[in-house]
Design a protein around this motif. Structure first.
Motif, PDB file in Angstrom:
ATOM      1  N   VAL A  99      36.579  32.102  44.624  1.00  0.00           N
ATOM      2  CA  VAL A  99      37.670  32.243  45.594  1.00  0.00           C
ATOM      3  C   VAL A  99      37.105  32.253  47.014  1.00  0.00           C
ATOM      4  N   SER A 100      35.970  32.910  47.200  1.00  0.00           N
ATOM      5  CA  SER A 100      35.390  33.020  48.545  1.00  0.00           C
ATOM      6  C   SER A 100      35.027  31.652  49.121  1.00  0.00           C
ATOM      7  N   TRP A 101      34.749  30.674  48.282  1.00  0.00           N
ATOM      8  CA  TRP A 101      34.436  29.318  48.737  1.00  0.00           C
ATOM      9  C   TRP A 101      35.599  28.756  49.549  1.00  0.00           C
ATOM     10  N   PHE A 102      36.815  28.942  49.028  1.00  0.00           N
ATOM     11  CA  PHE A 102      37.986  28.370  49.685  1.00  0.00           C
ATOM     12  C   PHE A 102      38.387  29.174  50.914  1.00  0.00           C
ATOM     13  N   ARG A 103      37.937  30.417  51.011  1.00  0.00           N
ATOM     14  CA  ARG A 103      38.225  31.233  52.194  1.00  0.00           C
ATOM     15  C   ARG A 103      37.186  31.037  53.278  1.00  0.00           C
ATOM     16  N   SER A 104      36.079  30.395  52.938  1.00  0.00           N
ATOM     17  CA  SER A 104      35.034  30.131  53.922  1.00  0.00           C
ATOM     18  C   SER A 104      35.415  28.872  54.701  1.00  0.00           C
ATOM     19  N   VAL A 105      34.465  28.312  55.389  1.00  0.00           N
ATOM     20  CA  VAL A 105      34.714  27.064  56.129  1.00  0.00           C
ATOM     21  C   VAL A 105      35.007  25.909  55.186  1.00  0.00           C
ATOM     22  N   GLU A 106      34.662  26.048  53.904  1.00  0.00           N
ATOM     23  CA  GLU A 106      34.819  24.948  52.956  1.00  0.00           C
ATOM     24  C   GLU A 106      36.281  24.638  52.627  1.00  0.00           C
ATOM     25  N   GLY A 107      37.126  25.653  52.550  1.00  0.00           N
ATOM     26  CA  GLY A 107      38.545  25.405  52.275  1.00  0.00           C
ATOM     27  C   GLY A 107      39.194  24.576  53.372  1.00  0.00           C
ATOM     28  N   PRO A 108      39.096  25.033  54.617  1.00  0.00           N
ATOM     29  CA  PRO A 108      39.659  24.231  55.714  1.00  0.00           C
ATOM     30  C   PRO A 108      39.035  22.838  55.826  1.00  0.00           C
ATOM     31  N   ARG A 109      37.728  22.713  55.549  1.00  0.00           N
ATOM     32  CA  ARG A 109      37.083  21.397  55.574  1.00  0.00           C
ATOM     33  C   ARG A 109      37.706  20.477  54.529  1.00  0.00           C
ATOM     34  N   ALA A 110      37.851  20.986  53.303  1.00  0.00           N
ATOM     35  CA  ALA A 110      38.448  20.177  52.233  1.00  0.00           C
ATOM     36  C   ALA A 110      39.883  19.804  52.585  1.00  0.00           C
ATOM     37  N   ASP A 111      40.600  20.721  53.217  1.00  0.00           N
ATOM     38  CA  ASP A 111      41.978  20.447  53.630  1.00  0.00           C
ATOM     39  C   ASP A 111      42.012  19.336  54.679  1.00  0.00           C
ATOM     40  N   ARG A 112      41.142  19.427  55.679  1.00  0.00           N
ATOM     41  CA  ARG A 112      41.078  18.384  56.726  1.00  0.00           C
ATOM     42  C   ARG A 112      40.742  17.016  56.129  1.00  0.00           C
ATOM     43  N   GLU A 113      39.859  17.024  55.128  1.00  0.00           N
ATOM     44  CA  GLU A 113      39.444  15.763  54.502  1.00  0.00           C
ATOM     45  C   GLU A 113      40.466  15.258  53.478  1.00  0.00           C
ATOM     46  N   GLY A 114      41.503  16.072  53.212  1.00  0.00           N
ATOM     47  CA  GLY A 114      42.545  15.655  52.287  1.00  0.00           C
ATOM     48  C   GLY A 114      42.183  15.783  50.819  1.00  0.00           C
ATOM     49  N   VAL A 115      41.112  16.522  50.499  1.00  0.00           N
ATOM     50  CA  VAL A 115      40.659  16.642  49.111  1.00  0.00           C
ATOM     51  C   VAL A 115      40.803  18.072  48.568  1.00  0.00           C
ATOM     52  N   LEU A 116      41.554  18.904  49.264  1.00  0.00           N
ATOM     53  CA  LEU A 116      41.654  20.320  48.905  1.00  0.00           C
ATOM     54  C   LEU A 116      42.086  20.529  47.455  1.00  0.00           C
ATOM     55  N   VAL A 117      43.148  19.887  47.037  1.00  0.00           N
ATOM     56  CA  VAL A 117      43.680  20.114  45.692  1.00  0.00           C
ATOM     57  C   VAL A 117      42.681  19.664  44.638  1.00  0.00           C
ATOM     58  N   ARG A 118      42.140  18.485  44.807  1.00  0.00           N
ATOM     59  CA  ARG A 118      41.201  17.978  43.792  1.00  0.00           C
ATOM     60  C   ARG A 118      39.884  18.749  43.794  1.00  0.00           C
ATOM     61  N   GLU A 119      39.472  19.266  44.949  1.00  0.00           N
ATOM     62  CA  GLU A 119      38.275  20.104  44.967  1.00  0.00           C
ATOM     63  C   GLU A 119      38.549  21.413  44.223  1.00  0.00           C
ATOM     64  N   PHE A 120      39.728  21.956  44.412  1.00  0.00           N
ATOM     65  CA  PHE A 120      40.132  23.173  43.697  1.00  0.00           C
ATOM     66  C   PHE A 120      40.153  22.925  42.187  1.00  0.00           C
ATOM     67  N   LEU A 121      40.723  21.811  41.776  1.00  0.00           N
ATOM     68  CA  LEU A 121      40.776  21.486  40.348  1.00  0.00           C
ATOM     69  C   LEU A 121      39.376  21.223  39.786  1.00  0.00           C
ATOM     70  N   PHE A 122      38.492  20.660  40.598  1.00  0.00           N
ATOM     71  CA  PHE A 122      37.097  20.479  40.199  1.00  0.00           C
ATOM     72  C   PHE A 122      36.459  21.845  39.941  1.00  0.00           C
ATOM     73  N   PHE A 123      36.672  22.775  40.864  1.00  0.00           N
ATOM     74  CA  PHE A 123      36.170  24.148  40.703  1.00  0.00           C
ATOM     75  C   PHE A 123      36.695  24.758  39.412  1.00  0.00           C
ATOM     76  N   GLU A 124      37.977  24.590  39.165  1.00  0.00           N
ATOM     77  CA  GLU A 124      38.573  25.198  37.980  1.00  0.00           C
ATOM     78  C   GLU A 124      37.942  24.651  36.701  1.00  0.00           C
ATOM     79  N   LYS A 125      37.654  23.375  36.691  1.00  0.00           N
ATOM     80  CA  LYS A 125      37.078  22.771  35.492  1.00  0.00           C
ATOM     81  C   LYS A 125      35.596  23.096  35.333  1.00  0.00           C
ATOM     82  N   PHE A 126      34.826  22.967  36.398  1.00  0.00           N
ATOM     83  CA  PHE A 126      33.373  23.073  36.299  1.00  0.00           C
ATOM     84  C   PHE A 126      32.801  24.410  36.766  1.00  0.00           C
TER      85      PHE A 126
END
Length: 189
Positions: A99-126
């Protein structure tokens, strides 16, 4: 606890631990009885996130996984948790370090890059962040496929039930990850 109300641990005991104990499973050789009892309690806590159906499937998978010379010893907790992830992955929300990954600079970065949802789903799987170009390419490719589906729907194409289910799944994942990012650290997990 009110009579007749089953605890989460009790549900895991009923659906997984007791059926396996009834097969004659014993504590692993070299493990003290108290340590084994504590391991089963921790295992019960680890598995409470699973649905009844998933717990039943896990139990069926474990029936043939006894260890030891006589094949009647409980596998270690890590082995069981690995199979549990196969049956029903643990939600990211229950894993403070992820969870802390998405609260760090990485969540907003993934959101800006448009990959937030798929990065989250990647985390959930792996249960890890994308580590290499192949991981990042997979996330980008799936994001592109998702965007294409959304574009088709926006242009008036009526989605079939499979596409509609995928869109609901993606919307739910987006709600979950945004809730994680917006939650106050002090109230986390």
């Amino acid at each position: 606890m009110t009579a007749g109300v089953e605890t989460k641990r009790g549900r895991v005991r009923r659906l997984v631990l007791e059926p396996l104990a009834e097969l004659g499973w014993i504590r692993p050789k070299g493990m003290k009885a108290g340590a084994h009892a504590e391991e089963l309690v921790r295992l019960s806590d680890d598995l409470t996130y699973m649905s009844d159906l998933s717990l039943g499937a896990l139990c069926d998978m474990l029936r043939s996984k006894a260890q030891g010379k006589a094949r009647n010893e409980w596998p270690r907790r890590g082995t069981i948790l690995h199979l549990a992830e196969v049956v029903q992955p643990r939600p990211v929300e229950e894993m403070p370090n992820l969870v802390s990954w998405f609260r760090s600079v990485e969540g907003p970065r993934a959101d800006r890059e448009g990959v937030l949802v798929r990065e989250f789903l990647f985390f959930e799987k792996f249960k890890r962040p994308p580590l290499n170009d192949g991981d990042r390419r997979l996330i980008r490719d799936r994001t592109r496929d998702d965007e294409h589906l959304r574009l088709l729907v926006a242009e008036g194409r009526v989605p079939d039930e499979q596409d509609a289910a995928k869109l609901r799944w993606l919307d739910n994942a987006e709600r979950r990850v945004r809730a994680i990012m917006e939650q106050d650290e002090g109230r986390a997990a």
